[in-house]
Write an enzyme that holds these catalytic residues in place. Structure first.
Site, short mmCIF file in Angstrom:
data_model
loop_
_atom_site.label_atom_id
_atom_site.label_comp_id
_atom_site.label_asym_id
_atom_site.label_seq_id
_atom_site.Cartn_x
_atom_site.Cartn_y
_atom_site.Cartn_z
NE ARG A 37 -4.21 -1.77 1.75
CZ ARG A 37 -4.99 -2.40 2.61
NH1 ARG A 37 -4.72 -2.39 3.90
NH2 ARG A 37 -6.06 -3.04 2.18
CE LYS A 198 -19.47 -16.42 4.66
NZ LYS A 198 -20.02 -15.86 5.87
N GLY A 351 -9.10 -9.34 -1.68
CA GLY A 351 -7.87 -9.61 -0.95
C GLY A 351 -7.27 -10.97 -1.26
N GLY A 374 -12.81 -4.14 0.22
CA GLY A 374 -14.21 -3.77 0.39
C GLY A 374 -14.67 -2.74 -0.64
P1 ADP Z 1 -11.58 -12.47 -2.03
O1 ADP Z 1 -10.82 -12.06 -0.80
O2 ADP Z 1 -10.70 -12.62 -3.22
O3 ADP Z 1 -12.77 -11.60 -2.29
P2 ADP Z 1 -13.12 -14.41 -0.58
O4 ADP Z 1 -12.68 -13.81 0.70
O5 ADP Z 1 -14.52 -14.23 -0.99
O6 ADP Z 1 -12.14 -13.94 -1.77
O7 ADP Z 1 -12.88 -15.97 -0.55
C1 ADP Z 1 -11.64 -16.55 -0.29
C2 ADP Z 1 -11.75 -17.75 0.58
O8 ADP Z 1 -12.66 -18.70 0.03
C3 ADP Z 1 -10.44 -18.47 0.71
O9 ADP Z 1 -10.03 -18.43 2.07
C4 ADP Z 1 -10.72 -19.88 0.25
O10 ADP Z 1 -10.09 -20.88 1.04
C5 ADP Z 1 -12.22 -19.98 0.39
N1 ADP Z 1 -12.78 -21.02 -0.47
C6 ADP Z 1 -12.69 -21.09 -1.80
N2 ADP Z 1 -13.27 -22.21 -2.27
C7 ADP Z 1 -13.74 -22.88 -1.19
C8 ADP Z 1 -14.42 -24.13 -1.01
N3 ADP Z 1 -14.72 -24.90 -2.05
N4 ADP Z 1 -14.75 -24.50 0.24
C9 ADP Z 1 -14.42 -23.70 1.29
N5 ADP Z 1 -13.77 -22.53 1.20
C10 ADP Z 1 -13.43 -22.11 -0.03
MG MG Z 2 -11.23 -12.41 1.32
#
Ligand code: ADP
Ligand code: MG
Length: 394
Positions: A37, A198, A351, A374
């Site tokens: 950053r 999720k 992230g 975010g």
């Molecule tokens: P970002 O930070 O890129 O927006 P998220 O925070 O939404 O991504 O999601 C990342 C998390 O999702 C990771 O910690 C990863 O382990 C988890 N994840 C991805 N696929 C699965 C899965 N099939 N089951 C459980 N957790 C998962």
């Molecule tokens: Mg994340």
């Protein structure tokens, strides 16, 4: 979104308050563990120095909850900035009041001052007008370069703009331009890849993107809820029962809009959520009751990659599997490669997705890596970011 940038105003000899995002991770000893950053903020600061402005930097760090807590002091940032800029960056012990005023009055053209953590004052997050005015009093111009906090209307991101003219910093401008262009006038085909844990985290993103993309690829944990909605059994996989109806609606909406929805056709399953759990790749119709899907399978990855390779615009948010564990990182790796070698505009936000892309060493092959977690999510949801909205119109 047409906002004035720091390059649209004369800054020489003027006091310029710059809201940066120096919210860097610190270890137990207070040492910076990742200065991404800080590095991202340098183009704007270096530009202002070169143009002979008097640069006053403000930022938050961590969550001091409106009280002075030296654990969250910006002192390590002042030190790192001094190294990076090859000039002394003083830290003013407070961001408003006499202490700040005095430090500002000593600034010469081309010099840089960092104000102590703005969140040491509860008024910051309350967007208190008096506090915002006190901050604004320090300067003649305001530059917001903190895209990562632009989704919050705080005194240092929104409040100050009521008192002095406000311009986008170079990082802010880049973020808004790349993401704004991709969403508003994408080169087509426009493909979005959404993953992560999720559905509930990304409902708004999926809904907004369904209005804009030609194809939507869904992987990661959230794909399970969509697979279940289509009638597949997903065993012990991460599943959001209460989002099944919504998933069905989104599938219908995609159909109605003519958006090609790509879900996994195969998955890597294991019986335990463990790095060394024995695993196998199965078709989505073959997941057993005691198994959980932890990654997309290779057939899905190839399908997704083929789709990505023909895209002219790609937005990627959310890993395809539990990429933190090597056994379940292959889907994310394949997709990262595909996005990296895509000839179109490629944007990665989130992230964990950014971490994955960096870990795989393909970050520099992306057109744009969004620095705001975010904030980029809210941008992709189609929301107006108050920190951006408040900037002067071009
Ligand atoms: P970002 O930070 O890129 O927006 P998220 O925070 O939404 O991504 O999601 C990342 C998390 O999702 C990771 O910690 C990863 O382990 C988890 N994840 C991805 N696929 C699965 C899965 N099939 N089951 C459980 N957790 C998962
Ligand atoms: Mg994340």
């Amino acid at each position: 979104m047409n906002k004035k940038s720091v390059k649209d105003v004369k800054v020489r000899g003027r006091r310029v308050l710059v809201r940066a995002d120096f919210n860097v991770p610190l270890d137990e000893q207070g040492k910076i563990t990742d200065d991404t950053r800080i590095r991202a903020s340098l183009p704007t600061i270096e530009y202002l120095i070169q143009e002979g402005a008097r640069v006053i930097l403000t930022s938050h760090l961590g969550r001091p909850k409106g009280k002075v807590n030296l654990k969250y002091s910006l002192a390590p940032v002042a030190k790192r900035l001094s190294e990076k800029l090859a000039q002394d960056v003083q830290l003013a012990a407070d961001c408003v009041g006499d202490v700040a005023m005095e430090a500002v009055s000593k600034l010469q053209d081309g010099q840089v001052l960092l104000l102590e953590n703005v969140r040491f004052h509860a008024e910051e997050e309350k967007n208190d007008p008096t506090f915002a005015r006190d901050l604004a009093t320090l300067a003649e111009l305001f530059v917001n370069d903190a895209f990562g906090t632009a989704h919050r209307a705080h005194a240092s991101t929104e409040g100050v703009t009521h008192y002095i003219p406000a311009f986008a910093g170079l990082l802010m401008q880049k973020e808004v331009e790349f993401m704004g262009n991709a969403l508003e006038r994408p080169d087509r085909p426009f493909v979005a890849i959404i993953g992560g844990a999720k559905v509930s985290d990304k409902i708004g993103v999926i809904e907004n993107l369904l209005e804009k993309v030609d194809a939507l690829i869904i992987g990661g944990g959230m794909a399970n809820t969509f697979l279940k909605a289509q009638g597949f059994k997903v065993g012990k996989s991460l599943l959001e029962e209460e989002k099944l109806d919504l998933a069905k609606q989104l599938i219908e909406k995609a159909k109605a809009k003519g958006v090609e929805l790509e879900l996994p056709i195969d998955v890597v399953v294991a019986k335990a959520f463990e790095a060394n759990a024995p695993h196998r790749t199965v078709r989505v119709s073959e997941i057993q009751e005691d198994e959980m899907a932890l990654d997309i399978g290779s057939a899905s990855a190839e399908r997704f990659a083929a789709r990505i390779s023909t895209a002219k615009t790609v937005i990627w948010n959310g890993p395809m599997g539990v990429f933190e564990m090597d056994a379940f990182a292959k889907g994310t790796e394949r997709v990262a490669q595909a996005v990296a070698s895509c000839g179109g505009i490629t944007i990665v936000g989130g992230g964990d997705s950014v971490a994955a892309v960096e870990k795989m060493g393909v970050a520099d092959q992306m057109t744009h890596i969004s620095t705001g977690g975010g904030a980029s999510l809210e941008f992709l949801e189609g929301k107006v970011l108050p920190g951006v909205a408040a900037l002067n119109e071009a």
